[in-house]
Design a protein around this motif. Sequence first.
Motif, PDB file in Angstrom:
ATOM      1  N   GLU A  20       0.693  -0.806  -0.299  1.00 18.58           N
ATOM      2  CA  GLU A  20      -0.109  -0.214  -0.037  1.00 18.58           C
ATOM      3  C   GLU A  20       1.086   1.347   0.008  1.00 18.58           C
ATOM      4  O   GLU A  20       0.612   2.228  -0.711  1.00 18.58           O
ATOM      5  CB  GLU A  20      -0.995   0.112   1.492  1.00 18.58           C
ATOM      6  CG  GLU A  20      -1.764   0.963   1.340  1.00 18.58           C
ATOM      7  CD  GLU A  20      -2.689   1.571   0.482  1.00 18.58           C
ATOM      8  OE1 GLU A  20      -2.901   2.344  -0.080  1.00 18.58           O
ATOM      9  OE2 GLU A  20      -2.821   0.502  -0.500  1.00 18.58           O
ATOM     10  N   LYS A  21       2.286   1.527   0.978  1.00 16.61           N
ATOM     11  CA  LYS A  21       2.731   2.555   0.782  1.00 16.61           C
ATOM     12  C   LYS A  21       3.594   2.634  -0.440  1.00 16.61           C
ATOM     13  O   LYS A  21       3.949   3.689  -0.772  1.00 16.61           O
ATOM     14  CB  LYS A  21       4.272   2.645   1.633  1.00 16.61           C
ATOM     15  CG  LYS A  21       5.000   3.103   1.989  1.00 16.61           C
ATOM     16  CD  LYS A  21       5.897   3.393   3.476  1.00 16.61           C
ATOM     17  CE  LYS A  21       6.881   4.339   3.477  1.00 16.61           C
ATOM     18  NZ  LYS A  21       8.210   3.889   4.453  1.00 16.61           N
ATOM     19  N   VAL A  22       3.591   0.901  -1.335  1.00 21.14           N
ATOM     20  CA  VAL A  22       4.664   1.344  -2.703  1.00 21.14           C
ATOM     21  C   VAL A  22       3.688   1.869  -3.470  1.00 21.14           C
ATOM     22  O   VAL A  22       3.676   3.222  -4.113  1.00 21.14           O
ATOM     23  CB  VAL A  22       4.823   0.332  -2.831  1.00 21.14           C
ATOM     24  CG1 VAL A  22       5.916  -0.241  -4.612  1.00 21.14           C
ATOM     25  CG2 VAL A  22       6.631  -0.449  -2.622  1.00 21.14           C
ATOM     26  N   ILE A  44      -6.554   9.622  -8.026  1.00 21.80           N
ATOM     27  CA  ILE A  44      -6.810   7.803  -7.513  1.00 21.80           C
ATOM     28  C   ILE A  44      -6.419   8.221  -6.193  1.00 21.80           C
ATOM     29  O   ILE A  44      -5.218   8.110  -5.691  1.00 21.80           O
ATOM     30  CB  ILE A  44      -5.397   7.551  -8.202  1.00 21.80           C
ATOM     31  CG1 ILE A  44      -5.913   7.210  -9.778  1.00 21.80           C
ATOM     32  CG2 ILE A  44      -5.194   5.686  -7.591  1.00 21.80           C
ATOM     33  CD1 ILE A  44      -5.153   6.634 -10.744  1.00 21.80           C
ATOM     34  N   LEU A  45      -7.091   7.306  -5.280  1.00 19.93           N
ATOM     35  CA  LEU A  45      -6.492   7.648  -3.810  1.00 19.93           C
ATOM     36  C   LEU A  45      -6.804   5.941  -3.163  1.00 19.93           C
ATOM     37  O   LEU A  45      -6.330   5.228  -2.568  1.00 19.93           O
ATOM     38  CB  LEU A  45      -8.142   8.019  -3.122  1.00 19.93           C
ATOM     39  CG  LEU A  45      -8.635   9.131  -3.319  1.00 19.93           C
ATOM     40  CD1 LEU A  45     -10.156   9.756  -2.482  1.00 19.93           C
ATOM     41  CD2 LEU A  45      -7.710  10.830  -2.773  1.00 19.93           C
ATOM     42  N   ASN A  46      -7.206   5.216  -4.188  1.00 20.63           N
ATOM     43  CA  ASN A  46      -7.125   3.944  -3.811  1.00 20.63           C
ATOM     44  C   ASN A  46      -7.092   2.486  -5.134  1.00 20.63           C
ATOM     45  O   ASN A  46      -7.087   3.593  -5.939  1.00 20.63           O
ATOM     46  CB  ASN A  46      -7.628   3.380  -3.014  1.00 20.63           C
ATOM     47  CG  ASN A  46      -9.029   3.938  -3.596  1.00 20.63           C
ATOM     48  OD1 ASN A  46      -9.975   3.688  -5.100  1.00 20.63           O
ATOM     49  ND2 ASN A  46      -9.920   4.165  -2.548  1.00 20.63           N
ATOM     50  N   PHE A  47      -6.836   1.812  -5.097  1.00 18.26           N
ATOM     51  CA  PHE A  47      -7.077   0.095  -5.744  1.00 18.26           C
ATOM     52  C   PHE A  47      -7.878   0.432  -6.817  1.00 18.26           C
ATOM     53  O   PHE A  47      -7.711   0.253  -8.225  1.00 18.26           O
ATOM     54  CB  PHE A  47      -6.288  -0.685  -5.478  1.00 18.26           C
ATOM     55  CG  PHE A  47      -6.288  -2.060  -6.715  1.00 18.26           C
ATOM     56  CD1 PHE A  47      -4.748  -1.855  -7.188  1.00 18.26           C
ATOM     57  CD2 PHE A  47      -7.437  -2.947  -6.082  1.00 18.26           C
ATOM     58  CE1 PHE A  47      -5.604  -3.147  -8.616  1.00 18.26           C
ATOM     59  CE2 PHE A  47      -7.748  -3.805  -7.558  1.00 18.26           C
ATOM     60  CZ  PHE A  47      -6.233  -4.634  -8.578  1.00 18.26           C
ATOM     61  N   SER A  48      -8.525   0.373  -6.018  1.00 19.12           N
ATOM     62  CA  SER A  48     -10.564   0.485  -6.960  1.00 19.12           C
ATOM     63  C   SER A  48     -10.247   1.999  -7.655  1.00 19.12           C
ATOM     64  O   SER A  48     -10.666   1.295  -9.293  1.00 19.12           O
ATOM     65  CB  SER A  48     -11.722   0.828  -6.410  1.00 19.12           C
ATOM     66  OG  SER A  48     -12.300   1.009  -6.975  1.00 19.12           O
ATOM     67  N   ILE A 290       7.645  -1.753  -6.108  1.00 15.24           N
ATOM     68  CA  ILE A 290       6.897  -2.402  -7.786  1.00 15.24           C
ATOM     69  C   ILE A 290       5.735  -2.147  -6.938  1.00 15.24           C
ATOM     70  O   ILE A 290       5.319  -3.403  -6.053  1.00 15.24           O
ATOM     71  CB  ILE A 290       7.170  -3.622  -8.048  1.00 15.24           C
ATOM     72  CG1 ILE A 290       8.790  -3.249  -8.666  1.00 15.24           C
ATOM     73  CG2 ILE A 290       6.802  -4.538  -9.188  1.00 15.24           C
ATOM     74  CD1 ILE A 290       9.674  -4.312  -9.895  1.00 15.24           C
ATOM     75  N   PHE A 291       4.502  -1.786  -7.387  1.00 16.17           N
ATOM     76  CA  PHE A 291       3.799  -2.639  -7.059  1.00 16.17           C
ATOM     77  C   PHE A 291       2.480  -3.110  -7.906  1.00 16.17           C
ATOM     78  O   PHE A 291       2.161  -3.810  -9.528  1.00 16.17           O
ATOM     79  CB  PHE A 291       2.214  -1.495  -7.368  1.00 16.17           C
ATOM     80  CG  PHE A 291       0.735  -1.289  -6.654  1.00 16.17           C
ATOM     81  CD1 PHE A 291       0.625  -2.011  -5.249  1.00 16.17           C
ATOM     82  CD2 PHE A 291      -0.042  -1.590  -7.349  1.00 16.17           C
ATOM     83  CE1 PHE A 291      -0.708  -2.680  -5.016  1.00 16.17           C
ATOM     84  CE2 PHE A 291      -1.513  -2.380  -7.556  1.00 16.17           C
ATOM     85  CZ  PHE A 291      -1.208  -2.745  -5.942  1.00 16.17           C
TER      86      PHE A 291
END
Length: 378
Positions: A20-22, A44-48, A290-291
Amino acid sequence: MRKRFHQINHFKKNPEMVQEKVFKNLINKGSSTFFGKKYNFSEILNFSDFSKYVPLHKYEDLFPYINKLRTGKQNILWPDKIKWFAKSSGTTNDKSKYIPISYDSLYECHYKAGKDMLSLYCNNYPDTQIYNGKSLMIGGSQIYNEEYDFCDGDLSAILINNFPFWVSMHRVPDLNTALLSDWERKLNLIVKKSIKENVTNITGVPSWILVLLEKVLEETSAKNIIEVWPNLELYMHGGVHFGPYKSQFHQIIPSDSMNYIEGYNASEGFFAIQDQKDNKDLLLMLDYGIFYEFIDLKDYNKGIEKTIMLSEVLIGEIYVIVISTNSGLWRYIIGDTIRFTSKDPYRIRVVGRTKSYINAFGEELIVENAEDALSICC
């Protein structure tokens, strides 16, 4: 080395938090780029949000952005100046892929991984003597583009040319020899220079290293490599599956003190390292900038490209890897497939490529199956 080992333990215990930090760091740094503005990184605030705004990319999709970088434009995919392009295997629209390498990627991913391989090795073998001798490394070559001020070359050449001084002090051959483009001349010079040194560890692609070792035996008339380098104890390898080469290495280096450690790396990044003595599974390295996302291979082969996060993967399933990196490869499908063998910590095995797959009659044959079958037959 000890400090880094504690950091590795941290991401093993807190994998989702570290990823999450990455993710947040990547989005924050990429928001000012041409790509980031195009895909609304500021929202963009999150993965969604990320999966909604940013499409998945193959090399052909990112090629127009990379081409801009190669004609002198900057701040396209990543805010730092891109000074290196790693030349990789061919694609449908060009003879070669040119993967951008940023300063962040070079130092926070590739070099960090090299130090981690040594850190993990020293933790597993505390009596190691590798620092009492030299490290033999084989690399490719690179070409400087004067017009646009960047270097094209094999990733190995880019790494060697930019090594910190403390690495170069313990490395053989010298820089000029290592970067020669004439392979035959390079090979002969490496052999002549290295046989005079106390080589304790070797790094390189198995196919290249085997050619070198056979040349060393030819030059010295030795029966095996231990007669030339009696203190050799470690071979760090990656890039290709080691299984088909294993018996050849054991024959040419017949020593019970010889150890092997594998890394899973590519021009796009360094992803995993063998962290256990007696287990070939690779620890997924989660703090290299890397995410990770994953697509179930069965879905991918049906044209369904829905990704899941690290926390959602299942042990035993085969996944296509999707990466977003600190060199500006956003939601990039690298073409490799992996299987998770553990989730605590996250360990994997590389099983093949998305294109190396046959399912004409429902057999779902992957490279790993074919290699296992051939090994049993042999």
